[in-house]
Structures are given as structure tokens and as C-alpha cells.
Enzyme design. Structure first.
Site, PDB file in Angstrom:
ATOM      1  N   CYS A  73      34.767 -16.504   5.061  1.00 14.33           N
ATOM      2  CA  CYS A  73      34.864 -15.074   5.371  1.00 14.33           C
ATOM      3  C   CYS A  73      33.544 -14.510   5.850  1.00 14.33           C
ATOM      4  O   CYS A  73      33.510 -13.465   6.499  1.00 14.33           O
ATOM      5  CB  CYS A  73      35.335 -14.312   4.150  1.00 14.33           C
ATOM      6  SG  CYS A  73      34.271 -14.542   2.728  1.00 14.33           S
TER       7      CYS A  73
ATOM      8  N   GLU B 291      39.954  -7.465   0.694  1.00 15.23           N
ATOM      9  CA  GLU B 291      39.013  -8.013   1.671  1.00 15.23           C
ATOM     10  C   GLU B 291      39.827  -8.433   2.879  1.00 15.23           C
ATOM     11  O   GLU B 291      40.692  -9.309   2.779  1.00 15.23           O
ATOM     12  CB  GLU B 291      38.263  -9.204   1.089  1.00 15.23           C
ATOM     13  CG  GLU B 291      37.256  -9.813   2.045  1.00 15.23           C
ATOM     14  CD  GLU B 291      36.686 -11.117   1.524  1.00 15.23           C
ATOM     15  OE1 GLU B 291      36.467 -12.023   2.351  1.00 15.23           O
ATOM     16  OE2 GLU B 291      36.492 -11.242   0.302  1.00 15.23           O
TER      17      GLU B 291
END
Length: 520
Positions: free
Chosen positions: A293, A256
Site C-alpha cells: 500500500c 484505508e
């Protein structure tokens, strides 16, 4: 989750790993030494040797549940250490630890159920074209998994986080590369997991822990590491991804890396509830000092009176947000430099100015820009890049075509959000078309809500097109276990030689598909 895996600071010796208080910038304690190549090799080999101890699913699920128990028993020490190292606050960290324990138990349930093994049996069928032999397929663990911790989630995406939990559930030992922003917390969490392993006769080396930048590089290159999970920056993640692909035997790298998480507010939605949307946006973009995030980093809102009301509501709410401490000094410097550079672009305004707020803190704020500036390539492309911290960009559009043109220029994201009116939610207007337009951009699409907050649920998807992630899998939810498995089929194999999972009498009671039919 945090965009920073680059980890050296001038205050820390290359050979020593110190816990640092981000509120003061002072060293708290020496936690460990940076791992050498030999240290990494020992950790990986010890984890590899522990694989057989995870073969029994009953032992595996009991280990996961005990790990949750051990973490809960150490809650006060873990939360205290994490708060001292991250400044994320006791309430937030207490909730995050509870989430991590829930996640461990959820994977234990998945292990007990056994559906993740994806058992499929085809008996011989000579009438098929071509004829079908006896075929039996299921999934087996890959081997040792390298886990790279995130800075902004010291529990949920770190030593005891989702990558570790799902890898152990799959039957894979892990070696975790601790994040330098919370090394003491990492050691405490690893100790809890190892205690849980020992309680069930599993070698403690099933969870390895190493510190240091070089250790992270050595880890992804080690020939016994079979896969890797990473949460961090585009730059750091891409370097490790390339290293994983360049190995003599390439390995899966589930990374990620970064996400802008665009939001589109229709004109009707702004007219219907401008104040509500503005207030909700303020809460989402400043949650955790903007260090999530899935923070919305770009918001397309209409020009005109309704859009003005939305921006005004956003400004009122953001102005009331107190200054906050970012996870480390380097992130603070990057945030201040990033918002300063963005605010200096032509036609960019700052209704609430983000930036410095005292020696250690930063102030939340947001920038506005005509959407037309983002519809074409140019210096304003900087506004289409993630800026880690409490800031968002509000792009004011004049026409629906501007929305389409801006969306067409966006890279992949973890999330995309739509705010539509009640009329549009009922199927009138552009709602369905917009939903189809944003779906290719993200792994999770949110309607009339906010992306911050990632539920641990079987249907969750936390991953999206590059650069949000390097694969199409998820790092949250039940299907995260699939990353650490590979399918294998046995053909015409004598029944006595088959694994118990694939025998006709189904001694383990697994859900399976036999000759095309699902069996409970």
C-alpha cells in the site's frame, strides 16, 4: 493495502468459497460457504454476547499473548497455506507472521500499562469560572468491530492483523470478513485465535469469521456492529463507508482505500547520489511485486544529466527484477490494462516496459513523463492514480515551480518521501520548504529513505488524508487502539459507584491526569 475487495471470479460458485492457487489459477480446496444474512447475524450477536469476557484487562492481555503463541505454533501450516493462496513467498510470509505476533504482544503490553484509557480526574473547584464539579473521564470500548481483510497482507492486515489486535486490546469483539484471496489461511488464523480465547475462558465467538461479498455488506449494516476497519480499494471502501454513514445509527468507518505515495528528489540529491536513489527506488517499487500500500507510485526527479543518471540506474535495477505473480487473475488483468493505457498517453515513455510476462506472471517496469504534463488537468491525470502492481511513474521536472504545481494536484496519501542532499539535510536550500509542502499530503513523511516497510511502533502513523484513509487515525502502532474507544465522563458520582479506573485510590495503578497534573 490491496486495492481489491470486489471478489467474485467466474471460477467460484456463489455458494462456495474455494482456495485458489494464483500461480496456476486452479482451485485447491473448498474452504467454506458464503455467509448468508442469517449467518452474519448469528456471528455478530455471538460476538456481542462475548463482550463481558473482555472486560478484565489482565484476561485481555493474556489472551493476546496466547494468540501470538498459538499463531507461532501453527507457523508452518499458516505460511504454507498463505503461500499457496497468495504466491507471496515463504520468506516474506514468515516475516509477516512474525510481525503480526509482535503486534499482538505489543498491544498486550499497552493493555497492561493502561494509559490508553486516558484517565482524567478533576476534583471540585468552586473558585474556577465557571465552577468545576467533580468530573472523571476515561474511555470505554465501542462494541463489536467489523474487520475487512486485505488481500496482500494475509496475516498483518487480515484475521490476526492490526485491526483485530487493536480492537481486542480495546475490549471489542470482532467479526472478520475474510478476503477471498486467502480463505484457507483466514480459517487457520481464526482457529488459532479462538483456541487462545478458550484457554483464558473467553468465548471463541469473540472472533467471528464470515466469507462472501454479500456478507461484507450485511456486516457493516448490522445494528450491533459499532465500528469497522477496512483495507482495500477506493471503490469498495467508499461503498462500505457510505453504507456505514447511511445507517439509522451511523458508525465510525476506518478505511484505508488507496495511495500514490509521491516521492520528490531534489536536483542536489540527484547530483549527489543518483545511482543510490535509482537502485533504492527499484527495490521499493517492486517489493512484493509492487503490492504494498505504500509503494512509491509517482516520483518527481529533475531533468538533466543527474536525473538521467538516476533514471538509468533505475532502469538497470528494474530490468533485473524477475517476473512475479499477482494475488489473483483479476488484479493481473487490471495491472496489464492499467499500464497499457498509461503508456499510450502522449509523451509517456517506458524505459523498462511493465506488463505481461508469461501466462500468470507480470513484468516490473516504469514510465517517464515530463512533469509539465501533470501540472495541469488533462488526460495525464490517469498517471496521478494508483496502479496496483510493480510500476511507478517518473515525472521529470524542469523547475521547482513544476514540482509545486504537481504536488498541489495530488490527493491524500499514506506517505510522502523527500530525497535531499547532505547540504540540504543540514538546513541549506529548499529542504525545509519542501518538507512543509508535502506534509499536508500524507500521514507519514520519509526523508532520504523509502516508504515500504511500516514499523510497528507507538509513534507510527499509517493513515492520511482522503482517499488514503477515511479518518485521521492510524491502523498501525499503539494509538490504533483509540479507534475502538469512546470517552465517557462521570459527574458528581458517589465514589462507591465509580468504576475502579476512576477512583481516587487508583486501585488498578493506572497512569492518569489529576487536577491538570500527570501522574505516573
Amino acid at each position: 493495502m490491496e486495492r481489491a475487495q470486489s471478489e467474485r471470479t467466474s471460477a467460484v460458485s456463489a455458494a462456495q468459497v474455494w482456495s485458489v492457487d494464483p500461480r496456476t489459477g486452479k482451485q485447491r480446496e473448498q474452504v467454506a460457504s458464503e455467509a448468508t444474512a442469517q449467518d452474519v447475524d448469528r456471528a455478530v450477536r455471538a460476538a456481542h454476547d462475548a463482550r463481558a469476557a473482555l472486560a478484565d484487562r489482565a484476561v485481555r492481555s493474556a489472551f493476546l499473548r496466547t494468540a501470538a503463541d498459538r499463531l507461532e505454533a501453527a507457523r508452518s501450516r499458516l505460511v504454507e497455506a498463505a503461500d499457496a493462496e497468495t504466491a507471496l513467498g515463504v520468506p516474506r510470509l514468515t516475516g509477516e507472521l512474525a510481525r503480526s505476533c509482535y503486534q499482538l504482544r505489543a498491544f498486550a503490553d499497552i493493555v497492561d500499562e493502561g494509559a490508553f484509557l486516558d484517565v482524567i480526574i478533576n476534583h471540585p473547584d468552586d473558585s474556577a469560572t465557571p465552577p468545576i464539579p467533580d468530573l472523571r473521564r476515561y474511555k470505554v470500548p465501542l462494541g463489536v468491530v467489523a474487520v475487512y481483510s486485505a488481500s496482500n497482507f494475509p496475516f498483518a492486515f487480515s484475521v490476526a492483523g492490526g485491526d483485530t489486535a487493536s480492537a481486542l486490546a480495546a475490549g471489542c469483539p470482532v467479526v472478520v470478513k475474510a478476503h477471498p484471496d486467502h480463505p484457507a489461511t483466514s480459517e487457520l488464523a481464526a482457529a488459532a485465535l479462538r483456541e487462545a480465547a478458550a484457554e483464558h475462558g473467553v468465548p471463541e465467538t469473540v472472533v467471528g469469521l464470515v466469507h462472501g461479498f454479500d456478507a461484507g455488506v450485511e456486516l457493516v449494516r448490522h445494528p450491533l456492529v459499532a465500528a469497522a476497519g477496512f483495507t482495500g480499494s477506493v471503490r469498495g471502501g467508499r461503498a462500505l463507508f457510505d453504507a456505514a454513514a447511511a445507517r439509522p445509527v451511523p458508525i465510525p468507518f476506518h478505511g484505508e482505500l488507496g495511495s500514490l505515495n509521491p516521492v520528490v528528489v531534489t536536483a542536489d540529491a540527484a547530483a549527489e547520489r543518483a545511482e543510490e536513489i535509482g537502485t533504492g527506488l527499484a527495490g521499493s517499487m517492486t517489493l512484493g511485486t509492487g503490492q504494498f500500500c505504500v509503494k512509491p507510485g509517482l516520483v518527481l526527479t529533475p531533468a538533466g544529466a543527474a536525473g538521467d543518471r538516476l533514471v538509468g540506474s533505475l532502469a538497470d535495477a528494474v530490468a533485473k527484477v524477475p517476473g512475479g505473480v499477482l494475488l489473483d487473475g483479476r488484479m493481473r488483468d487490471n495491472f496489464v490494462a492499467g499500464v497499457t493505457e498509461r503508456a499510450g498517453l502522449p509523451d509517456v515513455e517506458a524505459p523498462v516496459t511493465p506488463g505481461e510476462a508469461g501466462e500468470r506472471e507480470v513484468a516490473a517496469g516504469f514510465l517517464t513523463v515530463p512533469a509539465a504534463r501533470l501540472a495541469e488537468e488533462g488526460p495525464h491525470d490517469l498517471l496521478l492514480e494508483e496502479c496496483f502492481g510493480p510500476v511507478t511513474v517518473v515525472a521529470r521536472y524542469e523547475t521547482d515551480d513544476e514540482v509545486t504545481r504537481v504536488l498541489s494536484r495530488l490527493p491524500g496519501n499514506l506517505t510522502a518521501t523527500l530525497h535531499v542532499s547532505s547540504r540540504e539535510a543540514a538546513g541549506e536550500g529548499p529542504g525545509a520548504a519542501l518538507l512543509a509542502e508535502v506534509t499536508p499530503l500524507a500521514g507519514r513523511v520519509v526523508v532520504n529513505g523509502w516508504p515500504t516497510g511500516v514499523a510497528v511502533a507507538y509513534a507510527q502513523q499509517h493513515g492520511g488524508p482522503y482517499p488514503a484513509t477515511t479518518s485521521m487515525s492510524t491502523s498501525v502502532g499503539g494509538t490504533a487502539v483509540e479507534r475502538w474507544l469512546r470517552p465517557v465522563a462521570y459527574q458528581s458520582t458517589p465514589h462507591s459507584l465509580l468504576p475502579p479506573e476512576l477512583r481516587d485510590d487508583n486501585p488498578l495503578g493506572l497512569p492518569r491526569r489529576v487536577d491538570g497534573r500527570l501522574e505516573p
